[in-house]
Design a protein around this motif. Structure first.
Motif, PDB file in Angstrom:
ATOM      1  N   MET A   1      24.710  22.285  33.622  1.00 36.95           N
ATOM      2  CA  MET A   1      25.174  21.117  32.908  1.00 36.95           C
ATOM      3  C   MET A   1      23.992  20.513  32.303  1.00 36.95           C
ATOM      4  SD  MET A   1      27.131  17.945  34.241  1.00 36.95           S
ATOM      5  CE  MET A   1      28.214  16.956  33.085  1.00 36.95           C
ATOM      6  N   LYS A   2      24.012  20.451  30.778  1.00 35.66           N
ATOM      7  CA  LYS A   2      22.966  19.865  30.110  1.00 35.66           C
ATOM      8  C   LYS A   2      23.056  18.469  30.254  1.00 35.66           C
ATOM      9  CE  LYS A   2      21.313  19.799  25.194  1.00 35.66           C
ATOM     10  NZ  LYS A   2      21.501  20.258  23.969  1.00 35.66           N
ATOM     11  N   ASP A   3      21.650  17.739  30.249  1.00 34.27           N
ATOM     12  CA  ASP A   3      21.545  16.490  30.524  1.00 34.27           C
ATOM     13  C   ASP A   3      21.863  15.827  28.912  1.00 34.27           C
ATOM     14  OD1 ASP A   3      20.859  16.427  32.952  1.00 34.27           O
ATOM     15  OD2 ASP A   3      18.517  16.506  32.367  1.00 34.27           O
ATOM     16  N   ALA A   4      22.544  14.752  28.926  1.00 32.96           N
ATOM     17  CA  ALA A   4      22.818  13.863  27.586  1.00 32.96           C
ATOM     18  C   ALA A   4      21.530  13.268  27.426  1.00 32.96           C
ATOM     19  CB  ALA A   4      24.006  12.953  27.747  1.00 32.96           C
ATOM     20  N   GLN A   5      21.280  13.078  26.154  1.00 32.39           N
ATOM     21  CA  GLN A   5      20.094  12.310  25.826  1.00 32.39           C
ATOM     22  C   GLN A   5      20.430  10.930  25.656  1.00 32.39           C
ATOM     23  OE1 GLN A   5      18.662  13.522  22.100  1.00 32.39           O
ATOM     24  NE2 GLN A   5      16.723  12.235  21.909  1.00 32.39           N
ATOM     25  N   ILE A   6      19.266  10.146  26.377  1.00 29.54           N
ATOM     26  CA  ILE A   6      19.629   8.797  26.464  1.00 29.54           C
ATOM     27  C   ILE A   6      19.181   7.965  25.137  1.00 29.54           C
ATOM     28  CG2 ILE A   6      18.675   6.645  27.663  1.00 29.54           C
ATOM     29  CD1 ILE A   6      20.227   8.129  29.843  1.00 29.54           C
ATOM     30  N   ILE A   7      19.766   7.091  24.495  1.00 22.41           N
ATOM     31  CA  ILE A   7      19.557   6.353  23.461  1.00 22.41           C
ATOM     32  C   ILE A   7      18.822   5.164  23.686  1.00 22.41           C
ATOM     33  CG2 ILE A   7      20.005   5.795  20.934  1.00 22.41           C
ATOM     34  CD1 ILE A   7      22.168   8.137  21.088  1.00 22.41           C
ATOM     35  N   CYS A   8      17.829   4.919  23.712  1.00 22.51           N
ATOM     36  CA  CYS A   8      17.333   3.563  24.031  1.00 22.51           C
ATOM     37  C   CYS A   8      17.817   2.292  23.413  1.00 22.51           C
ATOM     38  CB  CYS A   8      15.790   3.371  24.158  1.00 22.51           C
ATOM     39  SG  CYS A   8      15.254   4.433  25.212  1.00 22.51           S
ATOM     40  N   LEU A   9      17.916   2.675  21.929  1.00 21.34           N
ATOM     41  CA  LEU A   9      18.591   1.501  21.095  1.00 21.34           C
ATOM     42  C   LEU A   9      19.996   0.971  21.569  1.00 21.34           C
ATOM     43  CD1 LEU A   9      17.457   2.798  17.739  1.00 21.34           C
ATOM     44  CD2 LEU A   9      16.529   0.980  18.887  1.00 21.34           C
ATOM     45  N   PRO A  37      11.301   4.278  25.710  1.00 20.57           N
ATOM     46  CA  PRO A  37      11.072   4.351  27.067  1.00 20.57           C
ATOM     47  C   PRO A  37      11.733   5.211  27.840  1.00 20.57           C
ATOM     48  CG  PRO A  37      11.712   2.113  26.310  1.00 20.57           C
ATOM     49  CD  PRO A  37      11.746   3.021  25.197  1.00 20.57           C
ATOM     50  N   ALA A  38      12.922   5.904  27.396  1.00 17.25           N
ATOM     51  CA  ALA A  38      13.588   6.944  27.902  1.00 17.25           C
ATOM     52  C   ALA A  38      12.770   8.138  28.111  1.00 17.25           C
ATOM     53  CB  ALA A  38      14.908   7.211  27.583  1.00 17.25           C
ATOM     54  N   VAL A  39      11.819   8.458  26.885  1.00 19.87           N
ATOM     55  CA  VAL A  39      10.992   9.552  26.688  1.00 19.87           C
ATOM     56  C   VAL A  39       9.866   9.397  27.906  1.00 19.87           C
ATOM     57  CG1 VAL A  39       9.497  10.680  25.405  1.00 19.87           C
ATOM     58  CG2 VAL A  39      11.499   9.899  24.448  1.00 19.87           C
ATOM     59  N   MET A  40       9.464   8.288  28.050  1.00 22.45           N
ATOM     60  CA  MET A  40       8.256   7.822  29.101  1.00 22.45           C
ATOM     61  C   MET A  40       8.770   8.254  30.311  1.00 22.45           C
ATOM     62  SD  MET A  40       5.409   7.124  27.440  1.00 22.45           S
ATOM     63  CE  MET A  40       4.474   6.660  28.720  1.00 22.45           C
ATOM     64  N   VAL A  41       9.957   7.677  30.727  1.00 20.98           N
ATOM     65  CA  VAL A  41      10.815   7.975  32.133  1.00 20.98           C
ATOM     66  C   VAL A  41      10.518   9.495  32.546  1.00 20.98           C
ATOM     67  CG1 VAL A  41      12.595   7.498  33.561  1.00 20.98           C
ATOM     68  CG2 VAL A  41      11.718   5.543  32.162  1.00 20.98           C
ATOM     69  N   LYS A  42      11.314   9.973  31.366  1.00 17.83           N
ATOM     70  CA  LYS A  42      11.375  11.454  31.639  1.00 17.83           C
ATOM     71  C   LYS A  42      10.171  12.242  31.773  1.00 17.83           C
ATOM     72  CE  LYS A  42      14.027  15.386  31.374  1.00 17.83           C
ATOM     73  NZ  LYS A  42      15.031  15.760  32.111  1.00 17.83           N
ATOM     74  N   GLN A  43       9.024  12.017  31.023  1.00 19.81           N
ATOM     75  CA  GLN A  43       7.847  12.437  31.046  1.00 19.81           C
ATOM     76  C   GLN A  43       6.963  12.123  32.556  1.00 19.81           C
ATOM     77  OE1 GLN A  43       5.493  11.190  27.640  1.00 19.81           O
ATOM     78  NE2 GLN A  43       6.266  12.545  26.457  1.00 19.81           N
ATOM     79  N   SER A  44       7.300  10.882  32.867  1.00 23.00           N
ATOM     80  CA  SER A  44       6.717  10.365  34.247  1.00 23.00           C
ATOM     81  C   SER A  44       7.255  11.017  35.400  1.00 23.00           C
ATOM     82  CB  SER A  44       6.351   8.888  34.200  1.00 23.00           C
ATOM     83  OG  SER A  44       5.839   8.472  33.006  1.00 23.00           O
ATOM     84  N   SER A  45       8.449  10.888  35.398  1.00 20.65           N
ATOM     85  CA  SER A  45       9.328  11.221  36.659  1.00 20.65           C
ATOM     86  C   SER A  45       9.907  12.486  36.643  1.00 20.65           C
ATOM     87  CB  SER A  45      10.366  10.302  37.060  1.00 20.65           C
ATOM     88  OG  SER A  45      11.415  10.181  35.875  1.00 20.65           O
ATOM     89  N   GLY A  46      10.379  13.251  35.611  1.00 26.66           N
ATOM     90  CA  GLY A  46      10.950  14.387  35.360  1.00 26.66           C
ATOM     91  C   GLY A  46      12.532  14.277  35.476  1.00 26.66           C
ATOM     92  N   THR A  47      12.877  13.216  35.541  1.00 33.31           N
ATOM     93  CA  THR A  47      14.294  12.824  35.636  1.00 33.31           C
ATOM     94  C   THR A  47      14.818  12.026  34.358  1.00 33.31           C
ATOM     95  OG1 THR A  47      14.381  10.916  37.234  1.00 33.31           O
ATOM     96  CG2 THR A  47      14.546  13.118  38.082  1.00 33.31           C
ATOM     97  N   ALA A  48      16.125  12.010  34.090  1.00 34.93           N
ATOM     98  CA  ALA A  48      16.538  11.123  32.755  1.00 34.93           C
ATOM     99  C   ALA A  48      16.452   9.531  33.529  1.00 34.93           C
ATOM    100  CB  ALA A  48      17.612  11.423  32.527  1.00 34.93           C
ATOM    101  N   CYS A  49      16.544   8.793  32.693  1.00 40.16           N
ATOM    102  CA  CYS A  49      16.544   7.328  32.863  1.00 40.16           C
ATOM    103  C   CYS A  49      17.753   7.044  33.635  1.00 40.16           C
ATOM    104  CB  CYS A  49      16.452   6.635  31.589  1.00 40.16           C
ATOM    105  SG  CYS A  49      16.718   4.588  31.840  1.00 40.16           S
TER     106      CYS A  49
END
Length: 56
Positions: A1-9, A37-49
């Motif tokens: 299943m493809k992760d849906a992109q989180i839109i911080c706005l 922020p969602a991009v930073m969370v993904k880069q830091s933890s490897g999981t989506a926000c």
């Protein structure tokens, strides 16, 4: 299943800061960043926000 992109706005925790170096903030995680922020969370933890909540 493809992760849906989180839109911080569209998140109630997202805010714009006065800091030119770090214009994007997240109240849920308590940080400011140069990118969304969602991009930073993904880069830091490897999981989506996990704290995304739609506005409204």
């Amino acid at each position: 299943m493809k992760d849906a992109q989180i839109i911080c706005l569209k998140c109630k925790y997202f805010y714009i800061t006065w800091d030119k170096s770090f214009p994007n903030g997240c109240r849920a995680y308590g940080f400011k960043s140069a990118t969304r922020p969602a991009v930073m969370v993904k880069q830091s933890s490897g999981t989506a926000c996990l704290k995304f909540k739609p506005k409204g």
